[in-house]
Design a protein around this motif. Structure first.
Motif, PDB file in Angstrom:
ATOM      1  N   HIS A 128       0.871  -1.174   0.000  1.00  0.00           N
ATOM      2  CA  HIS A 128       0.000   0.000   0.000  1.00  0.00           C
ATOM      3  C   HIS A 128       0.905   1.220   0.000  1.00  0.00           C
ATOM      4  O   HIS A 128       1.487   1.587   1.010  1.00  0.00           O
ATOM      5  CB  HIS A 128      -0.906   0.006   1.235  1.00  0.00           C
ATOM      6  CG  HIS A 128      -1.727   1.256   1.367  1.00  0.00           C
ATOM      7  ND1 HIS A 128      -2.851   1.476   0.616  1.00  0.00           N
ATOM      8  CD2 HIS A 128      -1.571   2.361   2.134  1.00  0.00           C
ATOM      9  CE1 HIS A 128      -3.366   2.659   0.936  1.00  0.00           C
ATOM     10  NE2 HIS A 128      -2.599   3.213   1.842  1.00  0.00           N
ATOM     11  N   HIS A 131       0.488   6.957  -2.017  1.00  0.00           N
ATOM     12  CA  HIS A 131      -0.605   7.640  -2.698  1.00  0.00           C
ATOM     13  C   HIS A 131      -1.707   6.687  -3.153  1.00  0.00           C
ATOM     14  O   HIS A 131      -2.574   7.081  -3.924  1.00  0.00           O
ATOM     15  CB  HIS A 131      -0.049   8.415  -3.900  1.00  0.00           C
ATOM     16  CG  HIS A 131       1.090   9.317  -3.556  1.00  0.00           C
ATOM     17  ND1 HIS A 131       0.937  10.424  -2.749  1.00  0.00           N
ATOM     18  CD2 HIS A 131       2.419   9.250  -3.874  1.00  0.00           C
ATOM     19  CE1 HIS A 131       2.106  11.033  -2.600  1.00  0.00           C
ATOM     20  NE2 HIS A 131       3.025  10.338  -3.261  1.00  0.00           N
ATOM     21  N   GLU A 132      -1.662   5.441  -2.684  1.00  0.00           N
ATOM     22  CA  GLU A 132      -2.660   4.479  -3.148  1.00  0.00           C
ATOM     23  C   GLU A 132      -4.065   4.875  -2.734  1.00  0.00           C
ATOM     24  O   GLU A 132      -5.034   4.586  -3.433  1.00  0.00           O
ATOM     25  CB  GLU A 132      -2.339   3.073  -2.622  1.00  0.00           C
ATOM     26  CG  GLU A 132      -3.249   2.009  -3.212  1.00  0.00           C
ATOM     27  CD  GLU A 132      -3.027   0.635  -2.611  1.00  0.00           C
ATOM     28  OE1 GLU A 132      -3.907  -0.224  -2.801  1.00  0.00           O
ATOM     29  OE2 GLU A 132      -2.014   0.438  -1.942  1.00  0.00           O
ATOM     30  N   GLN A 134      -5.432   7.526  -2.981  1.00  0.00           N
ATOM     31  CA  GLN A 134      -6.037   8.407  -3.980  1.00  0.00           C
ATOM     32  C   GLN A 134      -6.804   7.619  -5.037  1.00  0.00           C
ATOM     33  O   GLN A 134      -7.639   8.181  -5.750  1.00  0.00           O
ATOM     34  CB  GLN A 134      -4.944   9.263  -4.633  1.00  0.00           C
ATOM     35  CG  GLN A 134      -4.319  10.259  -3.676  1.00  0.00           C
ATOM     36  CD  GLN A 134      -3.216  11.076  -4.320  1.00  0.00           C
ATOM     37  OE1 GLN A 134      -2.942  10.931  -5.503  1.00  0.00           O
ATOM     38  NE2 GLN A 134      -2.570  11.928  -3.534  1.00  0.00           N
ATOM     39  N   SER A 135      -6.525   6.332  -5.142  1.00  0.00           N
ATOM     40  CA  SER A 135      -7.272   5.499  -6.087  1.00  0.00           C
ATOM     41  C   SER A 135      -8.739   5.404  -5.692  1.00  0.00           C
ATOM     42  O   SER A 135      -9.586   5.045  -6.512  1.00  0.00           O
ATOM     43  CB  SER A 135      -6.661   4.097  -6.165  1.00  0.00           C
ATOM     44  OG  SER A 135      -6.786   3.414  -4.934  1.00  0.00           O
ATOM     45  N   HIS A 138     -11.524   6.963  -7.729  1.00  0.00           N
ATOM     46  CA  HIS A 138     -12.021   6.331  -8.940  1.00  0.00           C
ATOM     47  C   HIS A 138     -13.017   5.229  -8.600  1.00  0.00           C
ATOM     48  O   HIS A 138     -12.718   4.314  -7.829  1.00  0.00           O
ATOM     49  CB  HIS A 138     -10.853   5.746  -9.734  1.00  0.00           C
ATOM     50  CG  HIS A 138      -9.758   6.739 -10.013  1.00  0.00           C
ATOM     51  ND1 HIS A 138      -9.936   7.815 -10.847  1.00  0.00           N
ATOM     52  CD2 HIS A 138      -8.487   6.823  -9.549  1.00  0.00           C
ATOM     53  CE1 HIS A 138      -8.831   8.520 -10.904  1.00  0.00           C
ATOM     54  NE2 HIS A 138      -7.927   7.946 -10.126  1.00  0.00           N
ATOM     55  N   LYS A 141     -12.222   1.464  -8.673  1.00  0.00           N
ATOM     56  CA  LYS A 141     -11.526   0.882  -7.524  1.00  0.00           C
ATOM     57  C   LYS A 141     -12.524   0.354  -6.508  1.00  0.00           C
ATOM     58  O   LYS A 141     -12.270  -0.664  -5.848  1.00  0.00           O
ATOM     59  CB  LYS A 141     -10.619   1.939  -6.878  1.00  0.00           C
ATOM     60  CG  LYS A 141      -9.792   1.421  -5.704  1.00  0.00           C
ATOM     61  CD  LYS A 141      -8.760   0.402  -6.146  1.00  0.00           C
ATOM     62  CE  LYS A 141      -7.872  -0.012  -4.989  1.00  0.00           C
ATOM     63  NZ  LYS A 141      -6.865  -1.035  -5.394  1.00  0.00           N
TER      64      LYS A 141
END
Length: 565
Positions: A128, A131-132, A134-135, A138, A141
């Motif tokens: 992890h 910046h994960e 930030q997914s 979307h 995700k």
């Protein structure tokens, strides 16, 4: 679990050899010390994209090696199915050597492709990154997270759906070819028949082009060949006193005469006779070739025209005999389709309708399971968020049906959240701040960890944007996850660092005119000193040290209480 990490010549790391333990492994260090470089090294070991910038200045290569212990029989079988089984001691050793223009990948000393390395390591470790979270902006995700949560229930349906969806695409593509009117169909049929007749009429034979090319080349250069071979015949002949044939004949006679006086010369005499015979045979072959070299002008014209026709057909329909045969077969098949055009279009339309019915059924099954499981997932995430200091939080999931089919069904899903009393749930990306997204992702990871079979999880600065009581809650959640998984966590917060089962310090030092990053496992008192540094910064007083010891003791109590929940 990840037993050991060995890194050499990687960025600022000259050499690092680290053994990790079970539970929660914490890594701390000053900003810029190289913590992210260490995670980059792990990522490269797992198959991430490499760069020549990873190679330490002045070195020819970089090296990353990870040693995993595989204790689960189920996991061992899955690795074996990938073609990368653990060794007899249950170890899996993954290594990558990074060179200027390529990398060498090995698993247990067996060279593997990058795809194979990624496939195997994906079963062992999950990173992890910073910046994960930030997914989560979307929506795709969100559906991926739900599918991970209920993969046992939806796995067979998704597999069958994927197979039928590929059939659906192929049938749509074929049916798109059946959209012409009768006049267009007839024009296409006439043209295809013309091409078929042209190929058949050429009547090309296998190997014919090569044979014709050789004959044409021979005829085209017949005069030059005759001149050169005529000279050879003159040299080998016996018509002139200075010819090779005449001189060889004299040499044979002279050696025979000399051998009458010395038996040791018999061998030389025999060799000389063999040479004369070889020259005589060669002369006969050259003379015979010259006699057959003559041909009529009509024969040359015939060969040239046939060669041009064969090459013309190959230039139009294929580079060689096999390609021309394949082109003919394709056109014959297309001719059959055009002849039975309407019949085939009706068949395809009916078959496509049947496949669409199957897709609708499978998508419906998948959607039903997803919606059922989404309630459980949303409630589990909500509870995890409460544990992470979201006190008045609502969390749910909304579904929208796409107007088209995909290999993943027709669902579009989105997380909805409300973090304040009286507010309606809204899309996650419209509500959550950066720090909140980080905690939400941790909550998701915690929920998935209960059913996740991946033994090792890495969190790179999961503490971004949090502090105080929230930091304490995050540390407790990480400790909970570490009850069922090995967790490696890079952090700046003392609340999280205090929960460590094993604590590592990363430092950057200047040695020998070069900057180096080093990592060391801390002993008990060194752990207290590192906690004090995180608490007090530059000035570490006795009170700060006492505070660090108290924080470590409280963390131990929290973990003890978790064991009895």
């Amino acid at each position: 679990m990840l037993l050991n990490l060995y890194v050499k010549n990687f960025a600022l790391i000259d050499e690092a050899d680290v053994s990790f333990g079970e539970g929660l492994d914490i890594l701390t260090g000053e900003t810029g010390a190289g913590k992210s470089i260490l995670i980059d090294a792990v990522g490269v070991g797992l198959g991430a994209k490499t760069s020549r910038n990873f190679i330490r200045s002045g070195q020819e290569y970089a090296w990353v090696e990870l040693v995993f212990s595989v204790d689960s029989e189920k996991l061992a079988k899955r690795l074996e199915a990938c073609g990368t089984p653990p060794d007899e001691d249950g170890l899996l050793i993954v290594s990558r050597k990074i060179l200027e223009s390529r990398s060498l990948n090995k698993i247990n000393d067996m060279t593997v492709t990058l795809a194979k390395l990624k496939e195997a390591t994906a079963l062992l470790i999950d990173i992890h990154g910073q910046h994960e979270h930030q997914s989560l902006f979307h929506k795709a995700k969100h559906l991926e997270i739900l599918d991970d949560y209920c993969r046992a229930q939806i796995g067979p349906v998704k597999q069958k759906l994927g197979e039928r969806y590929r059939v659906y695409l192929n049938m749509k593509k074929e049916l798109a070819e059946y959209q012409m009117d009768e006049k267009a169909r007839q024009r296409e049929l006439d043209f295809i028949r013309f091409e078929i007749e042209e190929i058949r009429g050429a009547n090309i034979k296998d190997g014919e082009e090569e044979e014709l090319a050789a004959r044409h080349r021979k005829m085209l250069h017949a005069r030059k060949i005759a001149e050169e071979l005529g000279s050879v015949a003159d040299i080998l002949g016996t018509d002139r006193y200075d010819s090779a044939g005449e001189q060889l004949s004299r040499a044979v006679k002279q050696l025979k005469a000399a051998s009458e006086y010395d038996e040791a010369l018999f061998g030389m005499s025999g060799q000389m006779e063999e040479i004369e015979n070889l020259a005589s045979d060669l002369l006969r072959d050259v003379t015979g070739y010259l006699e057959e070299l003559t041909f009529e002008e009509d024969e040359f014209t015939e060969v040239e025209e046939r060669l041009n026709r064969v090459r013309g057909i190959q230039a139009k329909y294929g580079r060689d005999y096999e390609a021309v045969c394949e082109a003919l077969a394709l056109r014959e098949e297309k001719e059959r389709k055009l002849i039975h055009y309407e019949e085939r279009r009706r068949e395809l339309t009916k078959e496509l309708e049947e496949v669409i019915d199957e897709l609708e059924e499978l998508c419906g099954q998948l959607s039903h399971v997803r919606k059922t499981e989404s309630f459980k997932l949303a409630e589990s995430i909500r509870n995890a968020l409460v544990d992470l200091n979201f006190l008045d939080v609502q969390f749910t999931m909304a579904f929208t049906k796409l107007e088209h089919y995909t290999a993943n069904g027709y669902d579009e899903a989105e997380f909805l959240i409300s973090t304040n009393v009286g507010e309606e749930v809204r899309p996650l990306g419209q509500v959550a701040s950066g720090g909140e997204l980080s905690r939400i992702m941790l909550a998701v990871k915690a929920v998935l960890a209960d059913s996740d079979e991946i033994p090792t999880l890495i969190f790179d600065e999961i503490d971004s944007g949090i502090s105080g009581r929230t930091a304490q809650k995050v540390s407790e959640k990480l400790a909970y996850i570490a009850k069922h998984h090995q967790v490696l966590c890079i952090t700046h917060l003392p609340q999280i660092a205090a929960m460590a089962d094993c604590h590592y310090r990363i430092q950057k030092k200047a040695e020998g005119g070069k900057t180096k990053t080093k990592i060391e496992k801390l002993k008990q008192e060194e752990t207290i000193e590192e906690l004090a540094r995180l608490l007090g910064g530059v000035s570490i007083t006795g009170a700060v040290l006492d505070n660090a010891r108290e924080m470590k003791a409280l963390a131990k109590t929290v973990k003890y209480q978790q064991d009895f929940r």
